[in-house]
Design a protein around this motif. Structure first.
Motif, PDB file in Angstrom:
ATOM      1  N   GLN A 213       0.844  -1.190   0.000  1.00 48.46           N
ATOM      2  CA  GLN A 213       0.000   0.000   0.000  1.00 48.46           C
ATOM      3  C   GLN A 213       0.876   1.235   0.000  1.00 48.46           C
ATOM      4  O   GLN A 213       1.924   1.272   0.639  1.00 48.46           O
ATOM      5  N   THR A 223      -7.106   4.071   6.679  1.00 44.63           N
ATOM      6  CA  THR A 223      -7.663   3.119   5.715  1.00 44.63           C
ATOM      7  C   THR A 223      -6.616   2.081   5.315  1.00 44.63           C
ATOM      8  O   THR A 223      -6.204   2.013   4.150  1.00 44.63           O
ATOM      9  N   ALA A 225      -4.904  -1.180   4.005  1.00 46.74           N
ATOM     10  CA  ALA A 225      -5.383  -2.076   2.956  1.00 46.74           C
ATOM     11  C   ALA A 225      -5.704  -3.471   3.476  1.00 46.74           C
ATOM     12  O   ALA A 225      -6.539  -4.172   2.901  1.00 46.74           O
ATOM     13  N   ASN A 226      -5.046  -3.879   4.557  1.00 48.48           N
ATOM     14  CA  ASN A 226      -5.291  -5.219   5.093  1.00 48.48           C
ATOM     15  C   ASN A 226      -4.949  -5.276   6.581  1.00 48.48           C
ATOM     16  O   ASN A 226      -4.482  -4.293   7.168  1.00 48.48           O
ATOM     17  N   LYS A 355      -8.117  -8.713   3.666  1.00 43.45           N
ATOM     18  CA  LYS A 355      -8.268  -7.392   3.055  1.00 43.45           C
ATOM     19  C   LYS A 355      -9.385  -6.594   3.728  1.00 43.45           C
ATOM     20  O   LYS A 355     -10.384  -7.151   4.178  1.00 43.45           O
ATOM     21  N   ALA A 371     -11.006  -3.834  -0.340  1.00 41.45           N
ATOM     22  CA  ALA A 371      -9.978  -2.849  -0.691  1.00 41.45           C
ATOM     23  C   ALA A 371      -8.953  -3.491  -1.599  1.00 41.45           C
ATOM     24  O   ALA A 371      -8.600  -4.653  -1.424  1.00 41.45           O
TER      25      ALA A 371
END
Length: 372
Positions: A213, A223, A225-226, A355, A371
């Motif tokens: 990311q 936010t 990504a995982n 994710k 995502a």
């Protein structure tokens, strides 16, 4: 873009270290490469510097393909973990090396070296040879040499690793100012997430073989990504609990300690599916018994950490939850406590893939809920 990498591949025998890495960095931008040891961060720096060549892919600087271009012709300043100081030169001469190579006059050299040495707190050892310096002083001398040359691109490989905690904190404040003054394009490697957040205009989070990311510090934190990225950023670490969202009148909810907690209605596609909910400890607060959506916790421990207090509690099912609150604010230290969760600051992850699930209402038309 000052620097662009496209589909970079690098392997050592059968060990693939980088697999299709693409990245671009603009003029004056500081990009932090963040990730665990072995993720390929240093290898990526060495490829940019021209110390090693990629097996595939292209590296361009100011639009020029760097294939076959020697390191000294790339306009790059470097400070790597192994210091690479000239053993026969004292600290002053090491720092001044790029300036001397340009035939800068001695007065200007003295002023430049002194300014950077004072900022890095090594002005008292300028006449010492490398063998007389501590590892922290060697590292700062190598950093000073890289900064003194005012290169177009600056590659810094964890330059504060051997620096004591107090100076490390000070450098997180001072170094960004110096880098902005120089308007250099900076690639900065670190394994310290606080350093990454403090220094980076953007952060590229790396894992084995590539970049997972890229985003601003705020984007990475808010936010992720995982799940793995969510775990890497934050202290205390994010709470992660197995849940299965259910549809209720007016929306979607999950259950903690037998209490239904409303979450974003955009998660409706995940109803009945195995998920993991991520809750930052600072997104949880203690409330009085009987408050709306109050979740009971059995308090296990409380730890004061200067500016905050961290409480460890257990749900009715024995699942651990950490709560972080500003120091001095009220909260239970034993027995039973009650918490509420800020539903605007939770994450839902797919348990199978790890994710992050994007609520439907925040997606572009036709996109999927997981995502990228």
């Amino acid at each position: 873009m000052t620097l662009a990498l496209e589909n970079i591949v690098k392997a050592f025998k059968k060990d693939v270290v980088l697999d299709g890495v693409s990245l671009s960095v603009g003029r004056g931008e500081t990009l932090v490469l963040f990730g665990p040891s072995g993720a390929g961060k240093t290898v990526l720096l060495r490829l940019i510097a021209g110390v090693i060549e990629p097996d595939a892919g292209t590296i361009t600087i100011k639009g020029r393909d760097m294939e076959g271009v020697e390191p000294e012709d790339r306009g790059i300043g470097m400070a790597f973990q192994n210091f690479a100081l000239f053993p026969h030169m004292d600290a002053t001469e090491n720092i001044a090396a790029p300036l001397t190579a340009r035939n800068m006059n001695k007065t200007a050299i003295t002023e430049t070296v002194g300014k950077i040495a004072r900022m890095l707190k090594i002005d008292h050892v300028l006449h010492h040879k490398p063998k007389e310096l501590s590892n922290g002083q060697k590292q700062r001398t190598a950093l000073a040499r890289a900064l003194a040359g005012e290169p177009d691109i600056l590659l810094l490989d964890d330059p504060l690793r051997n620096v004591d905690a107090k100076l490390r904190f000070e450098m997180r404040l001072e170094l960004p100012r110096l880098l902005k003054d120089q308007n250099a394009t900076v690639i900065y490697v670190t394994q310290d997430y606080k350093e990454a957040m403090a220094l980076g205009d953007r952060i590229a989070v790396m894992n084995a073989r590539g970049i997972e990311q890229t985003g601003t510090p705020e984007e990475i934190y808010l936010t992720p990504a995982n799940i793995e990225i969510a775990r890497l950023f934050g202290d205390p670490v994010i709470n992660l609990l197995d849940v299965s969202p259910v549809q209720v009148e007016g929306g979607v909810c999950i259950t903690l300690s037998g209490v239904p907690v409303n979450i974003d209605a955009g998660y409706s596609e995940m109803v009945g599916r195995d998920c993991i909910i991520g809750i930052r400890p600072e997104a949880i607060r203690f409330v009085e018994e009987g408050s709306a959506e109050a979740i009971p916790l059995t308090i296990e421990a409380e730890t004061p950490l200067n500016e905050k207090t961290v409480t460890l509690g257990l749900t009715q099912n024995g699942r651990e939850i950490m709560v972080s609150r500003p120091a001095g604010t009220p909260g239970p230290s034993q027995g039973t406590g009650y918490i509420v969760i800020d539903a605007n600051h939770i994450h839902l992850f797919d348990r199978a893939t790890g994710k992050r699930i994007v609520p439907v209402k925040t997606q572009a038309a036709g996109s999927q809920g997981v995502a990228p």
